[in-house]
Design a protein around this motif. Structure first.
Motif, PDB file in Angstrom:
ATOM      1  N   ARG A   8      26.505  39.707  55.118  1.00  0.00           N
ATOM      2  CA  ARG A   8      27.447  39.817  56.389  1.00  0.00           C
ATOM      3  C   ARG A   8      27.525  38.107  56.784  1.00  0.00           C
ATOM      4  O   ARG A   8      28.464  37.472  56.785  1.00  0.00           O
ATOM      5  CB  ARG A   8      27.361  41.062  57.217  1.00  0.00           C
ATOM      6  CG  ARG A   8      29.366  40.062  58.115  1.00  0.00           C
ATOM      7  CD  ARG A   8      30.351  40.472  57.386  1.00  0.00           C
ATOM      8  NE  ARG A   8      31.884  39.586  57.687  1.00  0.00           N
ATOM      9  CZ  ARG A   8      32.577  39.858  57.497  1.00  0.00           C
ATOM     10  NH1 ARG A   8      33.522  40.889  57.007  1.00  0.00           N
ATOM     11  NH2 ARG A   8      33.883  39.318  58.361  1.00  0.00           N
ATOM     12  N   TYR A  47      28.155  35.658  54.244  1.00  0.00           N
ATOM     13  CA  TYR A  47      29.646  34.868  53.989  1.00  0.00           C
ATOM     14  C   TYR A  47      29.828  34.281  55.408  1.00  0.00           C
ATOM     15  O   TYR A  47      31.142  33.626  54.709  1.00  0.00           O
ATOM     16  CB  TYR A  47      30.212  36.864  53.968  1.00  0.00           C
ATOM     17  CG  TYR A  47      32.202  36.813  54.468  1.00  0.00           C
ATOM     18  CD1 TYR A  47      31.820  36.130  52.463  1.00  0.00           C
ATOM     19  CD2 TYR A  47      32.293  36.781  54.927  1.00  0.00           C
ATOM     20  CE1 TYR A  47      33.419  35.826  52.671  1.00  0.00           C
ATOM     21  CE2 TYR A  47      33.550  36.500  55.603  1.00  0.00           C
ATOM     22  CZ  TYR A  47      34.390  36.330  53.940  1.00  0.00           C
ATOM     23  OH  TYR A  47      35.838  36.513  53.872  1.00  0.00           O
ATOM     24  N   TRP A  99      28.588  30.657  54.636  1.00  0.00           N
ATOM     25  CA  TRP A  99      29.318  30.208  53.617  1.00  0.00           C
ATOM     26  C   TRP A  99      30.847  29.758  53.551  1.00  0.00           C
ATOM     27  O   TRP A  99      31.291  28.382  53.397  1.00  0.00           O
ATOM     28  CB  TRP A  99      29.254  30.613  52.879  1.00  0.00           C
ATOM     29  CG  TRP A  99      29.372  29.949  51.269  1.00  0.00           C
ATOM     30  CD1 TRP A  99      30.955  30.478  50.880  1.00  0.00           C
ATOM     31  CD2 TRP A  99      29.319  28.614  50.585  1.00  0.00           C
ATOM     32  NE1 TRP A  99      31.001  29.406  49.582  1.00  0.00           N
ATOM     33  CE2 TRP A  99      29.736  28.474  49.497  1.00  0.00           C
ATOM     34  CE3 TRP A  99      28.010  28.504  50.858  1.00  0.00           C
ATOM     35  CZ2 TRP A  99      29.168  27.407  48.269  1.00  0.00           C
ATOM     36  CZ3 TRP A  99      27.269  27.436  50.118  1.00  0.00           C
ATOM     37  CH2 TRP A  99      28.503  27.418  48.735  1.00  0.00           C
ATOM     38  N   THR A 100      31.852  30.728  54.600  1.00  0.00           N
ATOM     39  CA  THR A 100      32.894  30.196  54.813  1.00  0.00           C
ATOM     40  C   THR A 100      33.812  29.996  55.968  1.00  0.00           C
ATOM     41  O   THR A 100      34.802  29.977  55.678  1.00  0.00           O
ATOM     42  CB  THR A 100      34.019  31.449  54.172  1.00  0.00           C
ATOM     43  OG1 THR A 100      33.147  32.740  55.100  1.00  0.00           O
ATOM     44  CG2 THR A 100      33.654  31.922  52.758  1.00  0.00           C
TER      45      THR A 100
END
Length: 314
Positions: free
Chosen positions: A86, A89, A92-93
């Motif tokens: 998580r 994530y 990265w995003t």
């Protein structure tokens, strides 16, 4: 007065998702953090996976000590996988939102696996206690059925309490904010966002922490007190060194995990800060699981010998 209460209640129902603030204060380092955490995750997966494989395939390692070590390595993989993917994530995003249900699920599995780690470390200390203090009875006491029961108890023992604790926390109304000053759904940052007086909930969290952290630690302390007393009575220095070497890896892991967890969960609320909490959580959720395979492999002659046999076969 009625209007204020109604407004507070309306605000409480509007929080359907949270927003992680962890690492957001370092915008220029997002790529570096993603790369660093990715490497750490790969090391954790490979290191703990290596221990599981080598214990399973090497006949010389079919002992209770290594049975528990396999369970511990599998636990570390699960434990890290609750939070680190998580985090990756989010980095990265740059999408740092998480819905209420996903947050509750993450907290539940994190608490369950943290409790399992405490229990499993206590069981591993009991195994070393029997091996050092009662070597003649060791094969009988630590028979396969007993080892399976102890491992199963470690995995399942915390589930009922942690289900209750997670449900209790997420039954609260959240109206102060939806911004979590952390990088995952930990107990203390979530309670900060709840409406009204949360002192009863904080007390229950503290009592659960005492139950799952302090109690296993006291068992470990009692085991090692007996181990040290027994080792010091051995007639030869070589015998004492061998006995200590079988316990040193486990003892080092205990100090790393319980030290950081105790400081984070059992210190007074008045000296909590978001930065310190993040740093301590980072240590026992990611750094310690990364070092555990190295500690157990580099400090264990039997594991090193098994690695050499495996390399010769390859």
């Amino acid at each position: 007065m009625e209007h204020t209460e109604k407004k507070t209640e309306e605000n409480a129902t509007t929080v359907t998702q949270f927003f992680f603030l962890g690492f957001s204060e370092l915008p220029s380092l997002q790529g570096f953090l993603f790369g660093m955490f990715s490497i750490m995750y790969v090391i954790i997966l490979i290191g703990n996976g290596f221990i599981i494989v080598i214990v399973k395939i090497d006949p010389a390692l079919q002992k209770p000590m290594y049975f528990f070590l396999v369970n511990f390595s599998l636990l570390e993989i699960c434990y890290v996988s609750v939070t680190l993917p998580r985090i990756l994530y989010n980095l990265w995003t740059q999408d740092r939102t998480i819905c209420l249900l996903a947050c509750a699920i993450q907290m539940f599995f994190f608490l369950i696996l943290a409790a399992t780690e405490c229990f499993l470390l206590a069981v591993m200390s009991y195994d070393r206690f029997v091996a050092v203090c009662h070597p003649l009875h060791y094969p009988v006491v630590m028979n396969p059925a007993k080892c399976t029961q102890l491992a199963a108890g470690s995995w399942l023992g915390g589930i009922p309490v942690q289900i209750g604790q997670t449900c209790q926390i997420f039954s609260l109304h959240f109206c102060n904010s939806n911004r979590i000053e952390h990088f995952f759904c930990d107990v203390a940052p979530i309670l900060k966002l709840a409406c009204g007086d949360t002192s009863v909930h904080e007390l229950s969290v503290y009592l659960v922490a005492v139950l799952f952290v302090a109690s296993p630690f006291m068992m470990i302390l009692a085991s090692y007190t007996r181990i040290i007393a027994t080792v010091l009575k051995l007639p030869t220095g070589k015998g004492r060194a061998k006995a200590f070497s079988t316990c040193s890896s486990h003892l080092l892991v205990v100090v790393l995990f319980f030290g950081s967890a105790t400081i984070n969960y059992l210190r007074p609320k008045s000296i909590h800060s978001a930065g310190t909490d993040e740093l301590l959580s980072l240590f026992y959720t990611i750094v310690t699981p990364m070092f555990n395979p190295l500690i157990y492999s580099l400090r264990n002659k039997e594991v090193i010998a098994a690695l050499r046999r495996l390399l010769l076969k390859i």
